[in-house]
Design a protein around this motif. Structure first.
Motif, PDB file in Angstrom:
ATOM      1  N   SER A  30       0.792  -1.228   0.000  1.00 19.91           N
ATOM      2  CA  SER A  30       0.000   0.000   0.000  1.00 19.91           C
ATOM      3  C   SER A  30       0.826   1.281   0.000  1.00 19.91           C
ATOM      4  O   SER A  30       0.296   2.352  -0.272  1.00 19.91           O
ATOM      5  CB  SER A  30      -0.938   0.019   1.212  1.00 19.91           C
ATOM      6  N   THR A  31       2.109   1.191   0.284  1.00 16.75           N
ATOM      7  CA  THR A  31       2.939   2.398   0.324  1.00 16.75           C
ATOM      8  C   THR A  31       3.995   2.407  -0.772  1.00 16.75           C
ATOM      9  O   THR A  31       4.935   3.197  -0.727  1.00 16.75           O
ATOM     10  CB  THR A  31       3.643   2.520   1.682  1.00 16.75           C
ATOM     11  N   TRP A  53       2.691   5.830  -5.399  1.00  9.65           N
ATOM     12  CA  TRP A  53       2.410   5.084  -4.178  1.00  9.65           C
ATOM     13  C   TRP A  53       1.088   5.510  -3.553  1.00  9.65           C
ATOM     14  O   TRP A  53       0.412   4.711  -2.916  1.00  9.65           O
ATOM     15  CB  TRP A  53       3.549   5.212  -3.185  1.00  9.65           C
ATOM     16  N   SER A  54       0.702   6.766  -3.756  1.00 14.09           N
ATOM     17  CA  SER A  54      -0.547   7.261  -3.198  1.00 14.09           C
ATOM     18  C   SER A  54      -1.754   6.935  -4.080  1.00 14.09           C
ATOM     19  O   SER A  54      -2.897   7.222  -3.703  1.00 14.09           O
ATOM     20  CB  SER A  54      -0.466   8.773  -3.026  1.00 14.09           C
ATOM     21  N   ASP A  55      -1.509   6.386  -5.240  1.00 17.41           N
ATOM     22  CA  ASP A  55      -2.548   6.103  -6.244  1.00 17.41           C
ATOM     23  C   ASP A  55      -3.150   7.369  -6.850  1.00 17.41           C
ATOM     24  O   ASP A  55      -4.143   7.292  -7.567  1.00 17.41           O
ATOM     25  CB  ASP A  55      -3.681   5.241  -5.666  1.00 17.41           C
ATOM     26  N   ARG A  56      -2.533   8.510  -6.593  1.00 17.01           N
ATOM     27  CA  ARG A  56      -3.123   9.760  -7.089  1.00 17.01           C
ATOM     28  C   ARG A  56      -2.799  10.021  -8.547  1.00 17.01           C
ATOM     29  O   ARG A  56      -3.519  10.747  -9.227  1.00 17.01           O
ATOM     30  CB  ARG A  56      -2.613  10.927  -6.240  1.00 17.01           C
ATOM     31  N   THR A  57      -1.697   9.451  -9.024  1.00 14.70           N
ATOM     32  CA  THR A  57      -1.258   9.744 -10.387  1.00 14.70           C
ATOM     33  C   THR A  57      -0.989   8.463 -11.153  1.00 14.70           C
ATOM     34  O   THR A  57      -0.345   7.550 -10.638  1.00 14.70           O
ATOM     35  CB  THR A  57       0.019  10.597 -10.381  1.00 14.70           C
ATOM     36  N   VAL A  58      -1.503   8.398 -12.358  1.00 16.11           N
ATOM     37  CA  VAL A  58      -1.224   7.289 -13.256  1.00 16.11           C
ATOM     38  C   VAL A  58      -0.497   7.832 -14.482  1.00 16.11           C
ATOM     39  O   VAL A  58      -0.631   8.996 -14.844  1.00 16.11           O
ATOM     40  CB  VAL A  58      -2.499   6.545 -13.681  1.00 16.11           C
ATOM     41  N   LYS A  74      -5.778  -2.221  -2.805  1.00 18.40           N
ATOM     42  CA  LYS A  74      -4.853  -2.343  -1.679  1.00 18.40           C
ATOM     43  C   LYS A  74      -5.373  -3.300  -0.623  1.00 18.40           C
ATOM     44  O   LYS A  74      -4.592  -3.901   0.106  1.00 18.40           O
ATOM     45  CB  LYS A  74      -4.567  -0.964  -1.086  1.00 18.40           C
ATOM     46  N   SER A  75      -6.689  -3.460  -0.541  1.00 16.93           N
ATOM     47  CA  SER A  75      -7.231  -4.393   0.440  1.00 16.93           C
ATOM     48  C   SER A  75      -6.878  -5.836   0.105  1.00 16.93           C
ATOM     49  O   SER A  75      -6.829  -6.695   0.984  1.00 16.93           O
ATOM     50  CB  SER A  75      -8.757  -4.238   0.534  1.00 16.93           C
ATOM     51  N   LYS A  76      -6.625  -6.093  -1.174  1.00 18.58           N
ATOM     52  CA  LYS A  76      -6.251  -7.429  -1.628  1.00 18.58           C
ATOM     53  C   LYS A  76      -4.766  -7.532  -1.931  1.00 18.58           C
ATOM     54  O   LYS A  76      -4.288  -8.592  -2.347  1.00 18.58           O
ATOM     55  CB  LYS A  76      -7.060  -7.816  -2.864  1.00 18.58           C
ATOM     56  N   ASN A  77      -4.047  -6.419  -1.751  1.00 24.43           N
ATOM     57  CA  ASN A  77      -2.614  -6.406  -2.067  1.00 24.43           C
ATOM     58  C   ASN A  77      -2.357  -6.869  -3.500  1.00 24.43           C
ATOM     59  O   ASN A  77      -1.403  -7.621  -3.760  1.00 24.43           O
ATOM     60  CB  ASN A  77      -1.836  -7.285  -1.085  1.00 24.43           C
ATOM     61  N   THR A  78      -3.187  -6.427  -4.414  1.00 27.89           N
ATOM     62  CA  THR A  78      -3.112  -6.883  -5.794  1.00 27.89           C
ATOM     63  C   THR A  78      -3.220  -5.707  -6.754  1.00 27.89           C
ATOM     64  O   THR A  78      -4.068  -4.830  -6.567  1.00 27.89           O
ATOM     65  CB  THR A  78      -4.214  -7.906  -6.104  1.00 27.89           C
ATOM     66  N   GLY A  79      -2.362  -5.723  -7.749  1.00 27.84           N
ATOM     67  CA  GLY A  79      -2.429  -4.744  -8.811  1.00 27.84           C
ATOM     68  C   GLY A  79      -2.932  -5.386 -10.091  1.00 27.84           C
ATOM     69  O   GLY A  79      -2.877  -6.614 -10.245  1.00 27.84           O
ATOM     70  N   PHE A 102       7.034   4.884  -0.221  1.00 28.09           N
ATOM     71  CA  PHE A 102       6.866   6.329  -0.341  1.00 28.09           C
ATOM     72  C   PHE A 102       7.766   6.969  -1.403  1.00 28.09           C
ATOM     73  O   PHE A 102       8.028   8.171  -1.357  1.00 28.09           O
ATOM     74  CB  PHE A 102       7.089   7.008   1.013  1.00 28.09           C
ATOM     75  N   GLN A 103       8.221   6.160  -2.350  1.00 32.19           N
ATOM     76  CA  GLN A 103       8.992   6.701  -3.467  1.00 32.19           C
ATOM     77  C   GLN A 103       8.244   6.448  -4.769  1.00 32.19           C
ATOM     78  O   GLN A 103       7.506   5.473  -4.883  1.00 32.19           O
ATOM     79  CB  GLN A 103      10.382   6.066  -3.529  1.00 32.19           C
ATOM     80  N   ASN A 104       8.444   7.317  -5.722  1.00 34.63           N
ATOM     81  CA  ASN A 104       7.801   7.181  -7.025  1.00 34.63           C
ATOM     82  C   ASN A 104       8.865   7.060  -8.112  1.00 34.63           C
ATOM     83  O   ASN A 104       9.409   8.063  -8.565  1.00 34.63           O
ATOM     84  CB  ASN A 104       6.893   8.385  -7.294  1.00 34.63           C
ATOM     85  N   PRO A 105       9.156   5.840  -8.539  1.00 32.65           N
ATOM     86  CA  PRO A 105      10.235   5.610  -9.502  1.00 32.65           C
ATOM     87  C   PRO A 105       9.934   6.100 -10.904  1.00 32.65           C
ATOM     88  O   PRO A 105      10.858   6.202 -11.724  1.00 32.65           O
ATOM     89  CB  PRO A 105      10.393   4.091  -9.492  1.00 32.65           C
ATOM     90  N   GLY A 106       8.674   6.335 -11.217  1.00 28.51           N
ATOM     91  CA  GLY A 106       8.350   6.824 -12.548  1.00 28.51           C
ATOM     92  C   GLY A 106       8.534   5.767 -13.616  1.00 28.51           C
ATOM     93  O   GLY A 106       8.153   4.622 -13.425  1.00 28.51           O
TER      94      GLY A 106
END
Length: 125
Positions: A30-31, A53-58, A74-79, A102-106
């Motif tokens: 989730s993070t 990580w925040s799911d705010r940006t795709v 995130k409740s299922k830990n699945t993407g 808490f990092q965004n690798p891009g």
């Protein structure tokens, strides 16, 4: 540590759809940012889609924009990677990747710390 396992690949005709799943275990998913990459024979691994990580940006590569959708439960830990209107040029091994907390690798695969084993997607014409 985060362990990732992809599933959902297969053989599909052009114009068809597939949904790839990325099941995460170990440290919470989730993070961490999540990315999907693909690698075709003889080519370098390339970015397909990413989620911060925040799911705010795709983010999507132009080649898949409007056809692919990245998401996460995130409740299922699945993407997931929903792939519609598939084309033969989408044929590749698809990999799920996760970054550090808490990092965004891009789009840079070198900045992702965890990788799945990959799942083959083959699109026939």
């Amino acid at each position: 540590q985060v362990q990732l396992v992809e599933s959902g690949g297969g053989l599909v005709q052009a114009g068809g759809s597939l949904r790839l799943s990325c099941a995460a275990s170990g440290r919470t998913f989730s993070t961490t940012a999540m990315g999907w990459f693909r690698q075709a024979p003889g080519k370098e691994r390339e970015f397909v889609a990413g989620l911060t990580w925040s799911d705010r940006t795709v983010d999507y590569d132009d080649s898949v924009k409007g056809r692919f959708t990245i998401s996460r439960d995130k409740s299922k830990n699945t993407g997931y990677l929903q792939m519609n209107s598939l084309k033969p040029e989408d044929t590749a091994v698809y990999y799920c990747a996760a970054g550090l907390a808490f990092q965004n690798p891009g789009r840079d695969p070198g900045r992702y710390s965890y990788w799945g084993q990959g799942t083959q997607v083959t699109v026939s014409s």
